[in-house]
Design a protein around this motif. Structure first.
Motif, PDB file in Angstrom:
ATOM      1  N   VAL A 139      10.061 103.204  65.900  1.00  0.00           N
ATOM      2  CA  VAL A 139      10.979 104.333  65.721  1.00  0.00           C
ATOM      3  C   VAL A 139      11.407 104.905  67.070  1.00  0.00           C
ATOM      4  CG1 VAL A 139      11.143 106.711  64.884  1.00  0.00           C
ATOM      5  CG2 VAL A 139      10.203 104.927  63.403  1.00  0.00           C
ATOM      6  N   LYS A 140      10.465 105.080  67.979  1.00  0.00           N
ATOM      7  CA  LYS A 140      10.804 105.621  69.298  1.00  0.00           C
ATOM      8  C   LYS A 140      11.811 104.736  70.022  1.00  0.00           C
ATOM      9  CE  LYS A 140       6.678 108.350  70.384  1.00  0.00           C
ATOM     10  NZ  LYS A 140       5.502 108.497  71.285  1.00  0.00           N
ATOM     11  N   SER A 141      11.656 103.434  69.886  1.00  0.00           N
ATOM     12  CA  SER A 141      12.572 102.517  70.553  1.00  0.00           C
ATOM     13  C   SER A 141      13.977 102.629  69.985  1.00  0.00           C
ATOM     14  CB  SER A 141      12.061 101.083  70.422  1.00  0.00           C
ATOM     15  OG  SER A 141      12.959 100.174  71.024  1.00  0.00           O
ATOM     16  N   VAL A 142      14.099 102.625  68.661  1.00  0.00           N
ATOM     17  CA  VAL A 142      15.428 102.647  68.043  1.00  0.00           C
ATOM     18  C   VAL A 142      16.069 104.028  68.163  1.00  0.00           C
ATOM     19  CG1 VAL A 142      16.726 102.177  65.929  1.00  0.00           C
ATOM     20  CG2 VAL A 142      14.756 100.766  66.511  1.00  0.00           C
ATOM     21  N   GLU A 143      15.281 105.078  68.263  1.00  0.00           N
ATOM     22  CA  GLU A 143      15.854 106.393  68.556  1.00  0.00           C
ATOM     23  C   GLU A 143      16.595 106.364  69.891  1.00  0.00           C
ATOM     24  OE1 GLU A 143      12.903 109.596  66.311  1.00  0.00           O
ATOM     25  OE2 GLU A 143      12.444 108.946  68.355  1.00  0.00           O
ATOM     26  N   GLU A 163      10.484  94.928  56.379  1.00  0.00           N
ATOM     27  CA  GLU A 163       9.695  96.160  56.384  1.00  0.00           C
ATOM     28  C   GLU A 163       9.972  96.983  57.637  1.00  0.00           C
ATOM     29  OE1 GLU A 163       7.145  99.084  55.016  1.00  0.00           O
ATOM     30  OE2 GLU A 163       8.036  97.369  53.982  1.00  0.00           O
ATOM     31  N   VAL A 164      10.157  96.306  58.762  1.00  0.00           N
ATOM     32  CA  VAL A 164      10.485  97.012  60.001  1.00  0.00           C
ATOM     33  C   VAL A 164      11.793  97.783  59.840  1.00  0.00           C
ATOM     34  CG1 VAL A 164      11.182  96.698  62.407  1.00  0.00           C
ATOM     35  CG2 VAL A 164       9.203  95.462  61.514  1.00  0.00           C
ATOM     36  N   VAL A 165      12.818  97.119  59.321  1.00  0.00           N
ATOM     37  CA  VAL A 165      14.112  97.774  59.134  1.00  0.00           C
ATOM     38  C   VAL A 165      13.993  98.940  58.157  1.00  0.00           C
ATOM     39  CG1 VAL A 165      16.437  97.476  58.181  1.00  0.00           C
ATOM     40  CG2 VAL A 165      15.510  95.778  59.757  1.00  0.00           C
ATOM     41  N   ALA A 166      13.255  98.749  57.068  1.00  0.00           N
ATOM     42  CA  ALA A 166      13.113  99.811  56.071  1.00  0.00           C
ATOM     43  C   ALA A 166      12.490 101.060  56.684  1.00  0.00           C
ATOM     44  CB  ALA A 166      12.268  99.316  54.900  1.00  0.00           C
ATOM     45  N   ARG A 167      11.434 100.878  57.459  1.00  0.00           N
ATOM     46  CA  ARG A 167      10.750 102.039  58.041  1.00  0.00           C
ATOM     47  C   ARG A 167      11.608 102.737  59.087  1.00  0.00           C
ATOM     48  NH1 ARG A 167       4.244 101.054  58.330  1.00  0.00           N
ATOM     49  NH2 ARG A 167       4.045  99.949  56.350  1.00  0.00           N
ATOM     50  N   VAL A 168      12.282 101.958  59.908  1.00  0.00           N
ATOM     51  CA  VAL A 168      13.115 102.564  60.947  1.00  0.00           C
ATOM     52  C   VAL A 168      14.324 103.258  60.327  1.00  0.00           C
ATOM     53  CG1 VAL A 168      14.558 102.088  62.958  1.00  0.00           C
ATOM     54  CG2 VAL A 168      12.335 100.965  62.727  1.00  0.00           C
ATOM     55  N   ALA A 169      14.917 102.658  59.300  1.00  0.00           N
ATOM     56  CA  ALA A 169      16.089 103.254  58.654  1.00  0.00           C
ATOM     57  C   ALA A 169      15.765 104.617  58.056  1.00  0.00           C
ATOM     58  CB  ALA A 169      16.623 102.322  57.573  1.00  0.00           C
ATOM     59  N   GLU A 170      14.546 104.775  57.554  1.00  0.00           N
ATOM     60  CA  GLU A 170      14.135 106.057  56.991  1.00  0.00           C
ATOM     61  C   GLU A 170      13.982 107.131  58.061  1.00  0.00           C
ATOM     62  OE1 GLU A 170      11.545 104.598  53.096  1.00  0.00           O
ATOM     63  OE2 GLU A 170      10.530 104.959  55.005  1.00  0.00           O
ATOM     64  N   ALA A 171      13.722 106.708  59.296  1.00  0.00           N
ATOM     65  CA  ALA A 171      13.391 107.664  60.356  1.00  0.00           C
ATOM     66  C   ALA A 171      14.503 107.887  61.372  1.00  0.00           C
ATOM     67  CB  ALA A 171      12.129 107.203  61.091  1.00  0.00           C
ATOM     68  N   VAL A 172      15.464 106.960  61.456  1.00  0.00           N
ATOM     69  CA  VAL A 172      16.502 107.048  62.493  1.00  0.00           C
ATOM     70  C   VAL A 172      17.885 106.988  61.841  1.00  0.00           C
ATOM     71  CG1 VAL A 172      17.312 106.159  64.706  1.00  0.00           C
ATOM     72  CG2 VAL A 172      14.921 105.815  64.038  1.00  0.00           C
ATOM     73  N   PRO A 173      18.424 108.115  61.418  1.00  0.00           N
ATOM     74  CA  PRO A 173      19.758 108.126  60.804  1.00  0.00           C
ATOM     75  C   PRO A 173      20.820 107.631  61.790  1.00  0.00           C
ATOM     76  CG  PRO A 173      18.602 110.212  60.445  1.00  0.00           C
ATOM     77  CD  PRO A 173      17.811 109.447  61.457  1.00  0.00           C
ATOM     78  N   GLY A 174      21.751 106.850  61.276  1.00  0.00           N
ATOM     79  CA  GLY A 174      22.867 106.393  62.092  1.00  0.00           C
ATOM     80  C   GLY A 174      22.613 105.136  62.898  1.00  0.00           C
ATOM     81  N   ALA A 175      21.393 104.618  62.870  1.00  0.00           N
ATOM     82  CA  ALA A 175      21.100 103.388  63.610  1.00  0.00           C
ATOM     83  C   ALA A 175      21.782 102.195  62.935  1.00  0.00           C
ATOM     84  CB  ALA A 175      19.599 103.164  63.695  1.00  0.00           C
ATOM     85  N   LYS A 176      22.036 101.158  63.722  1.00  0.00           N
ATOM     86  CA  LYS A 176      22.670  99.949  63.209  1.00  0.00           C
ATOM     87  C   LYS A 176      21.647  98.812  63.205  1.00  0.00           C
ATOM     88  CE  LYS A 176      27.146 101.447  64.950  1.00  0.00           C
ATOM     89  NZ  LYS A 176      28.268 101.183  65.871  1.00  0.00           N
TER      90      LYS A 176
END
Length: 214
Positions: A139-143, A163-176
């Motif tokens: 999450v910190k990286s994609v933020e 699973e990685v995408v699912a968790r990050v998508a929940e935490a980082v709005p607007g990420a691609k």
């Protein structure tokens, strides 16, 4: 129950066909509650994870992808641990996050070097532990980068990258996001078909360029 299981993952090599070339154990084991699952990509990590697993009070599966035992690298003589549940940031950057594990990691790192030569700042993360996932590092990286590419040698559906995408998508709005993995099909015996489906550095590079253009 303190137990360590060492499991080899089949080689996705030409001529072996589906009965000997399926790469799916990473997905199987990471879906099992209470079972820690690690997959080293360096000799240093292998020793440290094995010691950590032997000292753990929980059951641990240590996965070795085909070809891993042929690697060489510096390994200290003394005992040390590599933390279970902590991903390894193999390259730091600001433009895009690329995440992989097991045999996908060498493909990711080769593509990372190619992208760096073009001036792309890549954050390359090796999961190392599949369960429990190091969600905080991801999450910190994609933020920071706002772009996430996952690279899996296992099947596309329910692969670790999903699973990685699912968790990050929940935490980082607007990420691609972009995912690449082996297609949902048996590994082909025909060398040309296997080479087309199996993830390689060119696939990672092309997917990263596509995502960077978004």
């Amino acid at each position: 129950m303190p137990t360590v299981f060492v499991q080899s993952i089949a080689a996705q090599e030409k001529g072996l066909a589906g009965q000997h070339a399926e790469y799916e154990e990473d997905s199987w084991y990471m879906h099992t509650p209470g079972l820690k699952t690690v997959i080293p990509t360096t000799p240093y990590d292998l020793k440290g994870l094995m010691i950590a697993a032997l000292r753990s009070n929980d059951p641990v599966v240590l996965l070795e992808y085909a070809g891993f035992r042929g690697l060489s690298g510096e390994v200290p003589d003394e005992a040390y641990e590599v933390q279970i549940g902590k991903a390894a940031v193999r390259s730091r950057g600001n433009d895009i996050t690329i995440v992989s594990s097991g045999n996908g990691t060498p493909q990711m790192l080769a593509a990372t070097e190619r992208l760096k030569k073009e001036g792309v700042s890549v954050e390359a993360i090796d999961l190392v532990t599949l369960h429990p996932l190091d969600t905080e590092t991801l999450v910190k990286s994609v933020e920071k980068t706002k772009r996430l590419l996952t690279v899996d040698q296992s099947k596309y559906t329910l692969s670790p990258g999903a699973e990685v995408v699912a968790r990050v998508a929940e935490a980082v709005p607007g990420a691609k996001f972009k995912r690449i993995a082996f297609p949902d099909a048996p590994a082909a015996a025909a060398p040309e078909m296997l080479e087309y489906n199996r993830i390689n550095p060119d696939h990672v590079y092309a997917a990263a360029k596509w995502l960077l253009a978004k």
